[in-house]
Design a protein around this motif. Structure first.
Motif, short mmCIF file in Angstrom:
data_model
loop_
_atom_site.label_atom_id
_atom_site.label_comp_id
_atom_site.label_asym_id
_atom_site.label_seq_id
_atom_site.Cartn_x
_atom_site.Cartn_y
_atom_site.Cartn_z
N THR A 201 0.84 -1.20 0.00
CA THR A 201 0.00 0.00 0.00
C THR A 201 0.87 1.25 0.00
N GLU A 202 0.58 2.16 -0.92
CA GLU A 202 1.31 3.42 -1.02
C GLU A 202 0.30 4.55 -1.23
N ASN A 203 0.44 5.65 -0.48
CA ASN A 203 -0.49 6.77 -0.58
C ASN A 203 0.23 8.11 -0.58
N GLY A 204 1.31 8.20 -1.34
CA GLY A 204 2.09 9.43 -1.38
C GLY A 204 1.33 10.63 -1.91
N VAL A 205 0.40 10.39 -2.84
CA VAL A 205 -0.37 11.50 -3.42
C VAL A 205 -1.51 11.91 -2.50
N THR A 206 -2.29 10.94 -2.04
CA THR A 206 -3.45 11.27 -1.21
C THR A 206 -3.03 11.85 0.14
N LYS A 207 -1.84 11.50 0.60
CA LYS A 207 -1.33 12.07 1.85
C LYS A 207 -0.52 13.34 1.61
N GLN B 10 1.98 6.03 -5.44
CA GLN B 10 0.57 5.98 -5.06
C GLN B 10 -0.10 4.78 -5.73
N GLY B 11 -0.83 3.99 -4.94
CA GLY B 11 -1.61 2.89 -5.49
C GLY B 11 -3.04 3.34 -5.74
N VAL B 12 -3.72 2.65 -6.64
CA VAL B 12 -5.11 2.97 -6.95
C VAL B 12 -6.03 2.11 -6.08
N THR B 13 -6.83 2.75 -5.27
CA THR B 13 -7.77 2.04 -4.41
C THR B 13 -9.06 1.79 -5.18
N TYR B 14 -9.28 0.54 -5.55
CA TYR B 14 -10.50 0.15 -6.26
C TYR B 14 -10.82 -1.29 -5.87
N PRO B 15 -12.02 -1.80 -6.15
CA PRO B 15 -12.41 -3.13 -5.65
C PRO B 15 -11.48 -4.27 -6.04
N ALA B 16 -10.97 -4.27 -7.27
CA ALA B 16 -10.09 -5.34 -7.75
C ALA B 16 -10.71 -6.72 -7.58
N ASP B 17 -12.02 -6.81 -7.82
CA ASP B 17 -12.69 -8.10 -7.72
C ASP B 17 -12.89 -8.69 -9.11
N ALA B 18 -13.33 -9.95 -9.15
CA ALA B 18 -13.48 -10.64 -10.43
C ALA B 18 -14.50 -9.96 -11.33
N ALA C 172 -7.45 8.41 -12.84
CA ALA C 172 -7.43 9.71 -13.52
C ALA C 172 -7.47 10.85 -12.51
N LYS C 173 -8.29 10.70 -11.47
CA LYS C 173 -8.38 11.73 -10.43
C LYS C 173 -7.07 11.84 -9.66
N LEU C 174 -6.39 10.71 -9.45
CA LEU C 174 -5.10 10.73 -8.76
C LEU C 174 -4.06 11.47 -9.59
#
Length: 258
Positions: free
Chosen positions: A79-85, A129-137, A152-154
C-alpha cells in the motif's frame, strides 16, 4: 523465507482465458471462492495478515504504524499513498493499479518491486501511489471502468499539488485495463510514460500517449494477454521490475546508464 514468498505470490488469483475478456474468470488456488482465493491464500501463508482487496488502509499486525501496508523484504509495500497524503513534491510520481484480488492498493506481484526499483534509480525522488478500487473478479467485465476514474483523479490531484512532477503509470492484469481507461480521459501531456503487465488490452493505445512512451510486458504462455495456456506465466512479472523501472525513467528523459 524465499519459498514462502514464492508460494504466496503463486496463490494470487489470476484471469483464465476465454474468447472474450468479459468472460475471463479467476481460478482458485486452494480455495472454493474465486474472488477471495488470492487474498485467502496470502492470509494462510503469511501469519497475521489481514485486510481486504479494496485497498483500504485498515491496520493489522502485518502493517506498519504509518499505514503503508504489508512490506516484504526486497519487494516493497503493498500500500502506497504518497499522493493522497500529499507527502511533498518530487521529480516523479508513480501511480499503479494492482491486479484482481491483490492486497493493499499496490498488490504484490509487480507493483511494489517496480516502485522499489524506481526509488533506487531516481535517488528516491519519486512519490508512489496505489489505486484504491475493488479489484474483484466482476471488475474484469468493466474493462477498466472500476478503477480508471480513480486513477485519472489521482493523476489530476498529483499535478495540482505538484505541477512539475512527471506522471508515470503502471498496471497489472485488470490494473492494466484501468490504465487504459484512465488515460482515455486525460489530456495529452498529463502522462509521461506507462508500463503494463499481462494486459488484456495490449493491442490498444494508452490514451494519447505516444507508443514509444508505453512498454507492454506479456510473458510467453500468459492466458490473459496472449491467450496462452500457462496460467503461472501471469504471475511472474516481478522479474520485469528492473526493466520496467528503467524504461519509465528513461522515457522521462533521465539516463540510467552508469
Amino acid at each position: 523465507m524465499k519459498s514462502t514468498i514464492f508460494l504466496a505470490l503463486a496463490s494470487i488469483a489470476i484471469a483464465a482465458p476465454t474468447r472474450t475478456i468479459e468472460n475471463r474468470q479467476l481460478p482458485s488456488f486452494g480455495s472454493s471462492s474465486a474472488t477471495g482465493s488470492g487474498l485467502d491464500a496470502w492470509k494462510s501463508l503469511v501469519p497475521g495478515l489481514s485486510g481486504s482487496s479494496s485497498g483500504s488502509d485498515s491496520s493489522s499486525s502485518s502493517t506498519s504504524s504509518s499505514g503503508s501496508g504489508l512490506s516484504i523484504p526486497g519487494l516493497g509495500s503493498s500500500t502506497e499513498n504518497g499522493v493522497t497524503k500529499n507527502e511533498g513534491c518530487k521529480d516523479f510520481t508513480f501511480i499503479f493499479a494492482r491486479g484482481t484480488t491483490e492486497m493493499g492498493n499496490m498488490g504484490s506481484v509487480v507493483g511494489p518491486p517496480v516502485a522499489t526499483q524506481l526509488k533506487s534509480l531516481t535517488g528516491d525522488k519519486i512519490t508512489v501511489q496505489g489505486v484504491t478500487y475493488p479489484a474483484d473478479a466482476a471488475g474484469n467485465a468493466l474493462m477498466g471502468a472500476s478503477g480508471g476514474p480513480v486513477m485519472a483523479k489521482l493523476v489530476e490531484q498529483a499535478l495540482s499539488q505538484c505541477p512539475k512532477t512527471k506522471i508515470l503509470l503502471g498496471g497489472y492484469s485488470q490494473g492494466a485495463m484501468i490504465v487504459h481507461n484512465a488515460a482515455n480521459s486525460l489530456a495529452a501531456g498529463q502522462i509521461t510514460a506507462a508500463v503494463l503487465f499481462g494486459d488484456p488490452l495490449k493491442t490498444q493505445s494508452v490514451g494519447k500517449l505516444a507508443s514509444d512512451k508505453v512498454k507492454e510486458f506479456c510473458h510467453l504462455g500468459d492466458p490473459v494477454c496472449l491467450n496462452g495456456a500457462n496460467a503461472m506465466a501471469h504471475i511472474t512479472y516481478g522479474t520485469d521490475a528492473e526493466a520496467a523501472a528503467k524504461f519509465l525513467v528513461e522515457a522521462a528523459g533521465v539516463s540510467t546508464s552508469s
